[in-house]
Write a protein that holds these residues in place. Structure first.
Motif, PDB file in Angstrom:
ATOM      1  N   ALA A  20      25.545-106.331   5.359  1.00  0.00           N
ATOM      2  CA  ALA A  20      24.810-105.899   6.545  1.00  0.00           C
ATOM      3  C   ALA A  20      24.034-107.085   7.111  1.00  0.00           C
ATOM      4  CB  ALA A  20      23.856-104.759   6.203  1.00  0.00           C
ATOM      5  N   THR A  21      23.683-107.025   8.365  1.00  0.00           N
ATOM      6  CA  THR A  21      23.032-108.163   9.015  1.00  0.00           C
ATOM      7  C   THR A  21      21.524-107.974   9.071  1.00  0.00           C
ATOM      8  OG1 THR A  21      23.352-107.108  11.137  1.00  0.00           O
ATOM      9  CG2 THR A  21      25.061-108.645  10.423  1.00  0.00           C
ATOM     10  N   CYS A  22      20.902-107.814   7.971  1.00  0.00           N
ATOM     11  CA  CYS A  22      19.455-107.736   7.921  1.00  0.00           C
ATOM     12  C   CYS A  22      18.899-109.136   7.776  1.00  0.00           C
ATOM     13  CB  CYS A  22      18.971-106.904   6.747  1.00  0.00           C
ATOM     14  SG  CYS A  22      19.326-105.156   6.932  1.00  0.00           S
ATOM     15  N   VAL A  23      17.832-109.392   8.492  1.00  0.00           N
ATOM     16  CA  VAL A  23      17.200-110.701   8.425  1.00  0.00           C
ATOM     17  C   VAL A  23      16.182-110.669   7.285  1.00  0.00           C
ATOM     18  CG1 VAL A  23      15.793-112.375   9.624  1.00  0.00           C
ATOM     19  CG2 VAL A  23      17.506-111.054  10.877  1.00  0.00           C
ATOM     20  N   HIS A  24      16.401-111.530   6.327  1.00  0.00           N
ATOM     21  CA  HIS A  24      15.455-111.602   5.198  1.00  0.00           C
ATOM     22  C   HIS A  24      14.484-112.752   5.450  1.00  0.00           C
ATOM     23  CE1 HIS A  24      13.743-111.400   1.276  1.00  0.00           C
ATOM     24  NE2 HIS A  24      14.079-112.651   1.009  1.00  0.00           N
ATOM     25  N   ARG A  25      13.202-112.434   5.502  1.00  0.00           N
ATOM     26  CA  ARG A  25      12.191-113.463   5.744  1.00  0.00           C
ATOM     27  C   ARG A  25      11.526-113.811   4.418  1.00  0.00           C
ATOM     28  NH1 ARG A  25       9.316-111.160  11.164  1.00  0.00           N
ATOM     29  NH2 ARG A  25      11.172-111.269  12.459  1.00  0.00           N
ATOM     30  N   SER A  26      11.243-115.052   4.280  1.00  0.00           N
ATOM     31  CA  SER A  26      10.630-115.539   3.056  1.00  0.00           C
ATOM     32  C   SER A  26       9.173-115.102   2.993  1.00  0.00           C
ATOM     33  CB  SER A  26      10.709-117.069   3.017  1.00  0.00           C
ATOM     34  OG  SER A  26       9.973-117.542   1.910  1.00  0.00           O
ATOM     35  N   GLY A  27       8.697-114.810   1.807  1.00  0.00           N
ATOM     36  CA  GLY A  27       7.305-114.409   1.623  1.00  0.00           C
ATOM     37  C   GLY A  27       6.349-115.595   1.639  1.00  0.00           C
TER      38      GLY A  27
ATOM     39  N   LYS B 297      12.097-104.232   5.623  1.00  0.00           N
ATOM     40  CA  LYS B 297      13.222-104.013   4.714  1.00  0.00           C
ATOM     41  C   LYS B 297      13.690-102.567   4.751  1.00  0.00           C
ATOM     42  CE  LYS B 297      12.015-107.659   1.474  1.00  0.00           C
ATOM     43  NZ  LYS B 297      11.542-107.982   0.108  1.00  0.00           N
ATOM     44  N   VAL B 298      12.742-101.630   4.751  1.00  0.00           N
ATOM     45  CA  VAL B 298      13.099-100.214   4.778  1.00  0.00           C
ATOM     46  C   VAL B 298      13.768 -99.867   6.104  1.00  0.00           C
ATOM     47  CG1 VAL B 298      12.156 -97.873   4.815  1.00  0.00           C
ATOM     48  CG2 VAL B 298      11.380 -99.492   3.103  1.00  0.00           C
ATOM     49  N   SER B 299      13.260-100.391   7.207  1.00  0.00           N
ATOM     50  CA  SER B 299      13.873-100.090   8.498  1.00  0.00           C
ATOM     51  C   SER B 299      15.283-100.681   8.576  1.00  0.00           C
ATOM     52  CB  SER B 299      13.012-100.612   9.634  1.00  0.00           C
ATOM     53  OG  SER B 299      12.966-102.018   9.614  1.00  0.00           O
ATOM     54  N   CYS B 300      15.508-101.828   7.967  1.00  0.00           N
ATOM     55  CA  CYS B 300      16.839-102.434   7.921  1.00  0.00           C
ATOM     56  C   CYS B 300      17.791-101.551   7.128  1.00  0.00           C
ATOM     57  CB  CYS B 300      16.757-103.828   7.315  1.00  0.00           C
ATOM     58  SG  CYS B 300      18.333-104.683   7.223  1.00  0.00           S
ATOM     59  N   ILE B 301      17.312-101.023   6.010  1.00  0.00           N
ATOM     60  CA  ILE B 301      18.139-100.135   5.184  1.00  0.00           C
ATOM     61  C   ILE B 301      18.488 -98.875   5.954  1.00  0.00           C
ATOM     62  CG2 ILE B 301      18.102 -98.676   3.122  1.00  0.00           C
ATOM     63  CD1 ILE B 301      16.462-100.886   1.764  1.00  0.00           C
ATOM     64  N   VAL B 302      17.523 -98.317   6.664  1.00  0.00           N
ATOM     65  CA  VAL B 302      17.761 -97.088   7.422  1.00  0.00           C
ATOM     66  C   VAL B 302      18.744 -97.357   8.567  1.00  0.00           C
ATOM     67  CG1 VAL B 302      16.666 -95.406   8.954  1.00  0.00           C
ATOM     68  CG2 VAL B 302      15.604 -95.999   6.787  1.00  0.00           C
ATOM     69  N   ARG B 303      18.626 -98.468   9.265  1.00  0.00           N
ATOM     70  CA  ARG B 303      19.496 -98.793  10.391  1.00  0.00           C
ATOM     71  C   ARG B 303      20.934 -99.005   9.951  1.00  0.00           C
ATOM     72  NH1 ARG B 303      17.400-103.926  12.920  1.00  0.00           N
ATOM     73  NH2 ARG B 303      16.521-103.879  10.889  1.00  0.00           N
ATOM     74  N   THR B 304      21.124 -99.692   8.859  1.00  0.00           N
ATOM     75  CA  THR B 304      22.474-100.051   8.440  1.00  0.00           C
ATOM     76  C   THR B 304      23.126 -98.983   7.587  1.00  0.00           C
ATOM     77  OG1 THR B 304      21.629-101.204   6.523  1.00  0.00           O
ATOM     78  CG2 THR B 304      21.981-102.494   8.535  1.00  0.00           C
ATOM     79  N   GLY B 305      22.457 -97.938   7.309  1.00  0.00           N
ATOM     80  CA  GLY B 305      23.052 -96.875   6.500  1.00  0.00           C
ATOM     81  C   GLY B 305      23.160 -97.229   5.042  1.00  0.00           C
ATOM     82  N   ARG B 306      22.178 -97.891   4.539  1.00  0.00           N
ATOM     83  CA  ARG B 306      22.070 -98.237   3.120  1.00  0.00           C
ATOM     84  C   ARG B 306      23.189 -99.175   2.643  1.00  0.00           C
ATOM     85  NH1 ARG B 306      19.919 -93.484   4.000  1.00  0.00           N
ATOM     86  NH2 ARG B 306      18.289 -92.575   2.778  1.00  0.00           N
ATOM     87  N   ARG B 307      23.615-100.098   3.493  1.00  0.00           N
ATOM     88  CA  ARG B 307      24.663-101.039   3.112  1.00  0.00           C
ATOM     89  C   ARG B 307      24.106-102.463   3.094  1.00  0.00           C
ATOM     90  NH1 ARG B 307      27.728 -98.725   7.592  1.00  0.00           N
ATOM     91  NH2 ARG B 307      27.250-100.744   8.477  1.00  0.00           N
ATOM     92  N   THR B 308      22.967-102.674   2.550  1.00  0.00           N
ATOM     93  CA  THR B 308      22.355-103.991   2.630  1.00  0.00           C
ATOM     94  C   THR B 308      23.093-105.034   1.809  1.00  0.00           C
ATOM     95  OG1 THR B 308      20.879-103.435   0.842  1.00  0.00           O
ATOM     96  CG2 THR B 308      20.063-103.119   3.086  1.00  0.00           C
ATOM     97  N   ARG B 309      23.623-104.692   0.663  1.00  0.00           N
ATOM     98  CA  ARG B 309      24.265-105.686  -0.183  1.00  0.00           C
ATOM     99  C   ARG B 309      25.735-105.905   0.187  1.00  0.00           C
ATOM    100  NH1 ARG B 309      21.659-106.048  -5.967  1.00  0.00           N
ATOM    101  NH2 ARG B 309      19.554-105.587  -5.338  1.00  0.00           N
ATOM    102  N   SER B 310      26.242-105.060   0.974  1.00  0.00           N
ATOM    103  CA  SER B 310      27.675-105.176   1.286  1.00  0.00           C
ATOM    104  C   SER B 310      27.912-105.908   2.604  1.00  0.00           C
ATOM    105  CB  SER B 310      28.303-103.793   1.319  1.00  0.00           C
ATOM    106  OG  SER B 310      27.700-103.056   2.357  1.00  0.00           O
TER     107      SER B 310
END
Length: 99
Positions: free
Chosen positions: A91-98, A76-89
């Motif tokens: 961004a294409t971060c893959v969210h995996r279920s716990g 999650k942190v690496s996704c935030i760093v890659r996308t420039g802190r635009r996760t909610r707007s």
């Protein structure tokens, strides 16, 4: 030494009475010379009581859960760093279920 009770035999054999008295005197001498013996060592512990496999298994499970949670947080942190802190707007971060 204390003299023990004398055995009186009805048939008067001095040899048998002397043998018994000698055995009794030997016994009394051994009792007088006996030394106290106290075992102050710890009792031996069994290996299955020292190793505690159940506790090790629980600890291993707990550590695996911690490792999994750390890996998810790192993703999650690496996704935030890659996308420039635009996760909610969008961004294409893959969210995996716990689960």
């Amino acid at each position: 030494m204390l003299a023990g009770p004398r055995l009186a035999l009805s048939h008067g054999t001095g040899y048998l009475q002397g043998t018994w008295e000698k055995a009794y005197q030997d016994h009394r001498r051994k009792v007088q010379e006996a030394r106290p013996v106290v075992d102050s060592r710890a009792p031996p512990t069994l290996s299955h009581l020292r190793l505690k496999l159940g506790k090790l298994k629980l600890e291993e499970g707990r550590l695996s859960v911690i490792d999994r949670d750390n890996r998810l947080l790192l993703e999650k942190v690496s996704c935030i760093v890659r996308t420039g802190r635009r996760t909610r707007s969008g961004a294409t971060c893959v969210h995996r279920s716990g689960n």
